[in-house]
Motif scaffolding. Sequence first.
Motif, PDB file in Angstrom:
ATOM      1  N   ILE A  40      72.682  -9.682   5.488  1.00 15.49           N
ATOM      2  CA  ILE A  40      72.502 -10.183   6.849  1.00 15.49           C
ATOM      3  C   ILE A  40      71.587  -9.226   7.596  1.00 15.49           C
ATOM      4  CG2 ILE A  40      73.633 -10.747   9.030  1.00 15.49           C
ATOM      5  CD1 ILE A  40      76.165 -11.344   7.396  1.00 15.49           C
ATOM      6  N   ALA A  41      70.508  -9.799   8.180  1.00 15.83           N
ATOM      7  CA  ALA A  41      69.574  -8.973   8.931  1.00 15.83           C
ATOM      8  C   ALA A  41      68.845  -9.831   9.952  1.00 15.83           C
ATOM      9  CB  ALA A  41      68.565  -8.320   8.003  1.00 15.83           C
ATOM     10  N   ASN A  42      68.371  -9.181  10.981  1.00 21.05           N
ATOM     11  CA  ASN A  42      67.540  -9.812  11.986  1.00 21.05           C
ATOM     12  C   ASN A  42      66.170 -10.102  11.370  1.00 21.05           C
ATOM     13  OD1 ASN A  42      65.496  -9.777  14.150  1.00 21.05           O
ATOM     14  ND2 ASN A  42      67.255  -9.376  15.473  1.00 21.05           N
ATOM     15  N   MET A  43      65.548 -11.210  11.718  1.00 22.24           N
ATOM     16  CA  MET A  43      64.239 -11.556  11.155  1.00 22.24           C
ATOM     17  C   MET A  43      63.193 -10.485  11.452  1.00 22.24           C
ATOM     18  SD  MET A  43      64.346 -14.125   9.268  1.00 22.24           S
ATOM     19  CE  MET A  43      62.601 -14.432   9.059  1.00 22.24           C
ATOM     20  N   SER A  44      63.280  -9.841  12.611  1.00 18.62           N
ATOM     21  CA  SER A  44      62.313  -8.792  12.919  1.00 18.62           C
ATOM     22  C   SER A  44      62.496  -7.593  11.986  1.00 18.62           C
ATOM     23  CB  SER A  44      62.406  -8.358  14.377  1.00 18.62           C
ATOM     24  OG  SER A  44      63.660  -7.794  14.646  1.00 18.62           O
ATOM     25  N   MET A  45      63.715  -7.343  11.538  1.00 15.71           N
ATOM     26  CA  MET A  45      63.953  -6.274  10.568  1.00 15.71           C
ATOM     27  C   MET A  45      63.340  -6.642   9.222  1.00 15.71           C
ATOM     28  SD  MET A  45      65.497  -3.631  11.717  1.00 15.71           S
ATOM     29  CE  MET A  45      65.814  -2.904  10.129  1.00 15.71           C
ATOM     30  N   LEU A  46      63.490  -7.887   8.825  1.00 17.12           N
ATOM     31  CA  LEU A  46      62.989  -8.308   7.518  1.00 17.12           C
ATOM     32  C   LEU A  46      61.476  -8.437   7.496  1.00 17.12           C
ATOM     33  CD1 LEU A  46      65.686 -10.932   6.518  1.00 17.12           C
ATOM     34  CD2 LEU A  46      65.469  -8.556   5.785  1.00 17.12           C
ATOM     35  N   SER A  47      60.853  -8.565   8.665  1.00 11.33           N
ATOM     36  CA  SER A  47      59.398  -8.698   8.705  1.00 11.33           C
ATOM     37  C   SER A  47      58.690  -7.353   8.516  1.00 11.33           C
ATOM     38  CB  SER A  47      58.957  -9.337  10.022  1.00 11.33           C
ATOM     39  OG  SER A  47      59.212  -8.462  11.105  1.00 11.33           O
ATOM     40  N   THR A  48      59.453  -6.296   8.324  1.00 10.32           N
ATOM     41  CA  THR A  48      58.863  -4.966   8.140  1.00 10.32           C
ATOM     42  C   THR A  48      58.519  -4.681   6.686  1.00 10.32           C
ATOM     43  OG1 THR A  48      61.029  -3.934   7.918  1.00 10.32           O
ATOM     44  CG2 THR A  48      60.085  -4.027  10.137  1.00 10.32           C
ATOM     45  N   GLY A  49      58.607  -5.678   5.834  1.00  5.70           N
ATOM     46  CA  GLY A  49      58.228  -5.506   4.439  1.00  5.70           C
ATOM     47  C   GLY A  49      59.394  -5.319   3.494  1.00  5.70           C
ATOM     48  N   VAL A  50      60.601  -5.620   3.935  1.00  8.37           N
ATOM     49  CA  VAL A  50      61.766  -5.525   3.067  1.00  8.37           C
ATOM     50  C   VAL A  50      61.671  -6.623   2.003  1.00  8.37           C
ATOM     51  CG1 VAL A  50      64.268  -5.764   2.988  1.00  8.37           C
ATOM     52  CG2 VAL A  50      63.210  -4.535   4.866  1.00  8.37           C
ATOM     53  N   ASN A  51      61.822  -6.242   0.740  1.00 10.06           N
ATOM     54  CA  ASN A  51      61.732  -7.197  -0.352  1.00 10.06           C
ATOM     55  C   ASN A  51      63.121  -7.475  -0.902  1.00 10.06           C
ATOM     56  OD1 ASN A  51      61.185  -8.742  -2.577  1.00 10.06           O
ATOM     57  ND2 ASN A  51      59.811  -7.289  -3.525  1.00 10.06           N
ATOM     58  N   LEU A  52      63.588  -8.710  -0.722  1.00  7.89           N
ATOM     59  CA  LEU A  52      64.902  -9.107  -1.233  1.00  7.89           C
ATOM     60  C   LEU A  52      64.780 -10.057  -2.416  1.00  7.89           C
ATOM     61  CD1 LEU A  52      66.706  -9.718   2.174  1.00  7.89           C
ATOM     62  CD2 LEU A  52      66.776  -7.673   0.747  1.00  7.89           C
ATOM     63  N   HIS A  53      63.597 -10.205  -2.959  1.00 11.35           N
ATOM     64  CA  HIS A  53      63.374 -11.188  -4.017  1.00 11.35           C
ATOM     65  C   HIS A  53      63.935 -10.778  -5.370  1.00 11.35           C
ATOM     66  CE1 HIS A  53      60.400 -12.570  -1.053  1.00 11.35           C
ATOM     67  NE2 HIS A  53      60.811 -13.737  -1.483  1.00 11.35           N
ATOM     68  N   THR A  54      64.316  -9.532  -5.519  1.00 10.00           N
ATOM     69  CA  THR A  54      64.837  -9.081  -6.808  1.00 10.00           C
ATOM     70  C   THR A  54      66.111  -9.818  -7.184  1.00 10.00           C
ATOM     71  OG1 THR A  54      63.898  -6.905  -6.385  1.00 10.00           O
ATOM     72  CG2 THR A  54      65.536  -7.045  -8.115  1.00 10.00           C
ATOM     73  N   CYS A  55      67.033  -9.950  -6.246  1.00  7.82           N
ATOM     74  CA  CYS A  55      68.315 -10.582  -6.554  1.00  7.82           C
ATOM     75  C   CYS A  55      68.608 -11.814  -5.712  1.00  7.82           C
ATOM     76  CB  CYS A  55      69.449  -9.581  -6.353  1.00  7.82           C
ATOM     77  SG  CYS A  55      69.465  -8.329  -7.628  1.00  7.82           S
ATOM     78  N   CYS A  56      67.790 -12.099  -4.745  1.00 10.37           N
ATOM     79  CA  CYS A  56      68.061 -13.225  -3.852  1.00 10.37           C
ATOM     80  C   CYS A  56      67.423 -14.499  -4.395  1.00 10.37           C
ATOM     81  CB  CYS A  56      67.499 -12.922  -2.464  1.00 10.37           C
ATOM     82  SG  CYS A  56      67.803 -14.225  -1.272  1.00 10.37           S
ATOM     83  N   HIS A  57      68.206 -15.547  -4.478  1.00  8.02           N
ATOM     84  CA  HIS A  57      67.647 -16.824  -4.893  1.00  8.02           C
ATOM     85  C   HIS A  57      67.883 -17.920  -3.864  1.00  8.02           C
ATOM     86  CE1 HIS A  57      71.807 -17.166  -6.316  1.00  8.02           C
ATOM     87  NE2 HIS A  57      71.652 -18.457  -6.110  1.00  8.02           N
ATOM     88  N   LEU A  58      68.557 -17.601  -2.775  1.00 11.14           N
ATOM     89  CA  LEU A  58      68.813 -18.567  -1.723  1.00 11.14           C
ATOM     90  C   LEU A  58      68.779 -17.843  -0.388  1.00 11.14           C
ATOM     91  CD1 LEU A  58      69.696 -21.412  -0.801  1.00 11.14           C
ATOM     92  CD2 LEU A  58      72.043 -20.682  -1.147  1.00 11.14           C
ATOM     93  N   GLY A  59      67.956 -18.327   0.530  1.00  5.73           N
ATOM     94  CA  GLY A  59      67.861 -17.702   1.846  1.00  5.73           C
ATOM     95  C   GLY A  59      68.184 -18.710   2.933  1.00  5.73           C
ATOM     96  N   ILE A  60      68.839 -18.247   3.951  1.00  3.68           N
ATOM     97  CA  ILE A  60      69.167 -19.076   5.117  1.00  3.68           C
ATOM     98  C   ILE A  60      68.643 -18.347   6.347  1.00  3.68           C
ATOM     99  CG2 ILE A  60      70.992 -20.083   6.522  1.00  3.68           C
ATOM    100  CD1 ILE A  60      72.722 -20.109   3.974  1.00  3.68           C
ATOM    101  N   THR A  61      67.823 -19.037   7.119  1.00  8.75           N
ATOM    102  CA  THR A  61      67.273 -18.466   8.344  1.00  8.75           C
ATOM    103  C   THR A  61      67.915 -19.162   9.535  1.00  8.75           C
ATOM    104  OG1 THR A  61      65.186 -18.050   7.249  1.00  8.75           O
ATOM    105  CG2 THR A  61      65.183 -18.016   9.649  1.00  8.75           C
ATOM    106  N   VAL A  62      68.444 -18.373  10.447  1.00  6.81           N
ATOM    107  CA  VAL A  62      69.051 -18.903  11.658  1.00  6.81           C
ATOM    108  C   VAL A  62      68.300 -18.313  12.840  1.00  6.81           C
ATOM    109  CG1 VAL A  62      71.145 -19.048  13.033  1.00  6.81           C
ATOM    110  CG2 VAL A  62      71.293 -19.063  10.545  1.00  6.81           C
ATOM    111  N   SER A  63      67.869 -19.167  13.759  1.00  8.99           N
ATOM    112  CA  SER A  63      67.159 -18.706  14.942  1.00  8.99           C
ATOM    113  C   SER A  63      67.868 -19.246  16.183  1.00  8.99           C
ATOM    114  CB  SER A  63      65.712 -19.201  14.900  1.00  8.99           C
ATOM    115  OG  SER A  63      65.021 -18.753  16.037  1.00  8.99           O
ATOM    116  N   PHE A  64      68.199 -18.358  17.081  1.00  8.78           N
ATOM    117  CA  PHE A  64      68.872 -18.752  18.300  1.00  8.78           C
ATOM    118  C   PHE A  64      67.826 -19.132  19.346  1.00  8.78           C
ATOM    119  CE2 PHE A  64      71.901 -15.936  16.221  1.00  8.78           C
ATOM    120  CZ  PHE A  64      73.005 -16.765  16.189  1.00  8.78           C
ATOM    121  N   ALA A  65      68.131 -20.123  20.165  1.00  9.03           N
ATOM    122  CA  ALA A  65      67.228 -20.563  21.225  1.00  9.03           C
ATOM    123  C   ALA A  65      67.062 -19.447  22.257  1.00  9.03           C
ATOM    124  CB  ALA A  65      67.768 -21.811  21.892  1.00  9.03           C
TER     125      ALA A  65
END
Length: 67
Positions: A40-65
Amino acid sequence: MCDDLLSLRVNTCRAKDRAHDTLKQVREFNDPDSGSQVFIANMSMLSTGVNLHTCCHLGITVSFAQN
């Protein structure tokens, strides 16, 4: 930072975390032997170049209004 939630192994990173702590969480999540299942992370945190593709095969993005 690594909690059990509904019997799932959860890793999190927040903007206030030190870079070392964030990298530790990412490494643990990407380690297939760690047992980590959810990241679980904020999208702005993940936009810093964090690579989760090694073990992640399903992603869910939630954006609050903004309003």
